[in-house]
Design a protein around this motif. Structure first.
Motif, short mmCIF file in Angstrom:
data_model
loop_
_atom_site.label_atom_id
_atom_site.label_comp_id
_atom_site.label_asym_id
_atom_site.label_seq_id
_atom_site.Cartn_x
_atom_site.Cartn_y
_atom_site.Cartn_z
N ASP A 12 0.85 -1.21 0.00
CA ASP A 12 0.00 0.00 0.00
C ASP A 12 0.88 1.26 0.00
O ASP A 12 0.86 2.04 0.93
N ASP A 16 7.52 3.68 3.49
CA ASP A 16 8.35 2.50 3.78
C ASP A 16 8.07 1.39 2.79
O ASP A 16 8.96 0.58 2.48
N ASP A 17 6.85 1.36 2.23
CA ASP A 17 6.56 0.41 1.14
C ASP A 17 7.47 0.69 -0.05
O ASP A 17 8.00 -0.24 -0.69
N ASN A 41 -2.31 2.86 3.45
CA ASN A 41 -1.69 4.18 3.60
C ASN A 41 -2.45 5.25 2.82
O ASN A 41 -2.28 6.44 3.07
N VAL A 130 2.91 -6.28 2.77
CA VAL A 130 3.32 -5.20 3.67
C VAL A 130 2.23 -4.14 3.83
O VAL A 130 2.51 -2.98 4.13
N GLY A 131 0.99 -4.57 3.61
CA GLY A 131 -0.16 -3.70 3.85
C GLY A 131 -1.23 -4.52 4.56
O GLY A 131 -0.96 -5.65 5.00
N ASN A 173 -1.36 -2.53 10.03
CA ASN A 173 -1.78 -3.41 8.93
C ASN A 173 -2.80 -4.44 9.41
O ASN A 173 -3.72 -4.80 8.67
N ASP A 249 8.40 -1.85 6.47
CA ASP A 249 8.21 -2.82 5.38
C ASP A 249 9.52 -3.35 4.81
O ASP A 249 9.57 -4.47 4.28
#
Ligand code: BDR
Ligand code: CA
Length: 318
Positions: A12, A16-17, A41, A130-131, A173, A249
C-alpha cells in the motif's frame, strides 16, 4: 544469498513500502514478478498510482501491477494513512497530479493475480505482504490450494511482545483488516511475520540518510526526497530524535534476502477482530491453549547488519 526468490509484493505505498520495493529491485537475488496493491496508507487508487509510478521511476514498468481491495473484508474502511505518509502517500512530492495514461494496472483483481500466479508456478512463489491482508485473504478464498503451493509468505504486521502503534495492542496493517489477518494467520501456509517487535528495533536517522545520499544513486536520492514527511510523523507521534524512522516494510524484504538477520519463535497466534483490542496479535507462548497452525513470529533482529545491507544495495542502484 545466491538463491533466486520469485516474489509478488502486496503493498500500500506508502513511504516505507516504496523503500521495500526499491530494496527488492536493487537485489539481484529477487525476481519481482508482480506488485499487487491494497488500501491502507491511502485508498487503493492512490496506492496503485504510486506503485505504477515507482516502477516507472525505477525503469521497471515491465513488472505488472494488479489493483486489489479498497475496503476491509467486514469492517468499514477507517482513516487511511495520509497523516503518516503525506497527502499523496508518497511524502507529499506531488504525485497526486501525475497521470501517465500508458501505465495501467492489469484488468484482473490482485487476489486473482496472486491465486493464478501461485497455481501456475507451484512451489516457486513467495508472497511478501506489507499492507492490510485483504488481498491475501481473498486469494485464499478464491483458491484455497495456494496454501499448499506457495513457497513462503512473509508479512509485515502485528505486535507480539511489544505495544501496538495504532492502539495499545494493535499494529496498523492488522488493525485495518483484522478479519483478513485472522484468515491469513490460520491458513496453515509457511508464514513468517515481521511485526513491530523487529521493525521498531530498526531505525534510520538523519546521519544514515545523509550517508545514503552521498552515494548519489537514483534510489538513494529518491528515498531522501520522500522520507522527510515520515520523519516528521515519527518525531511528532513517536518522539524520535535526529530524524529517525522505522522502515517497517523493509524488514519483510530483508528477511527474504537474509533470514539469518532475524530470530523468532513458532507460535500459534490469535488475531482479535473487534472490541478495544481489535487487531491484537496474541501468541500462545505456552503452546497449550490454541489449535491454529504455528506461525514463525520474528522477535529479534540484527539491526546494524540490516542497515548496512540496505545501504549497500540502495547505494549501488545507479
Ligand atoms: C505499517 O503501516 C503502514 O503505515 C506502513 O507502511 C507499514 O506497512 C506499519 O505499522
Ligand atoms: Ca505498508
Amino acid at each position: 544469498m545466491s538463491q533466486l526468490h520469485t516474489i509478488i509484493l502486496d503493498t500500500d505505498p506508502g513511504i516505507d513500502d516504496a523503500m521495500a520495493l526499491l530494496l527488492a529491485l536493487a537485489s539481484p537475488e529477487i525476481a519481482l514478478i508482480g506488485v499487487t496493491t491494497v488500501f491502507g496508507n491511502s485508498h487503493v487508487a492512490a496506492t496503485t498510482r504510486n506503485a505504477l509510478n515507482l516502477l516507472h521511476f525505477a525503469g521497471r514498468a515491465d513488472i505488472p501491477v494488479a489493483m486489489g481491495a479498497d475496503q476491509p473484508l467486514v469492517l468499514p474502511r477507517g482513516r487511511t494513512g495520509e497523516h503518516v505518509h503525506g497527502p499523496d502517500a508518497m511524502g507529499n512530492i506531488g504525485w497526486d497530479a501525475v497521470h501517465n495514461p500508458n501505465q495501467r494496472p492489469l484488468a484482473i483483481h490482485a487476489a486473482q493475480f496472486i491465486a493464478e500466479t501461485i497455481m501456475q508456478r507451484p512451489g516457486q512463489v513467495t508472497i511478501v505482504a506489507v499492507g492490510p491482508l485483504t488481498n491475501l485473504a481473498l486469494a485464499l478464498q478464491l483458491e484455497p490450494r495456494i496454501a499448499e503451493h506457495v513457497r513462503a509468505v512473509v508479512v509485515m504486521g502485528g505486535a507480539f511482545l511489544v505495544p501496538g502503534n495504532v492502539s495499545p495492542l494493535a499494529e496498523s496493517n492488522i488493525y485495518r483488516d483484522p478479519h483478513a489477518a485472522a484468515k491469513v494467520f490460520a491458513a496453515g501456509w509457511p508464514l513468517t511475520v515481521a511485526g513491530l517487535d523487529v521493525t521498531t528495533a530498526v531505525r534510520m536517522d538523519n546521519a544514515y540518510f545523509a550517508a545514503l545520499k552521498e552515494s548519489r544513486s537514483r534510489f538513494a536520492e529518491f528515498i531522501c526526497r520522500i522520507v522527510p514527511f515520515y520523519q516528521a510523523f515519527h518525531r511528532e507521534v513517536r518522539g524520535y530524535r535526529d530524524g529517525a524512522i522505522n522502515p517497517h516494510d523493509v524488514c519483510a524484504i530483508a528477511y527474504v534476502l537474509e533470514p539469518a538477520l532475524f530470530a523468532g519463535e513458532q507460535w500459534r497466534v490469535m488475531v482479535l477482530t473487534d472490541g478495544p483490542a481489535r487487531g491484537a496479535t496474541i501468541p500462545d507462548r505456552a503452546d497449550r491453549h490454541w489449535s491454529t497452525p504455528k506461525v514463525h513470529c520474528l522477535t529479534r533482529v540484527d539491526s546494524a547488519r540490516l542497515l548496512a545491507a540496505f545501504h549497500e544495495r540502495i547505494s549501488r542502484a545507479i
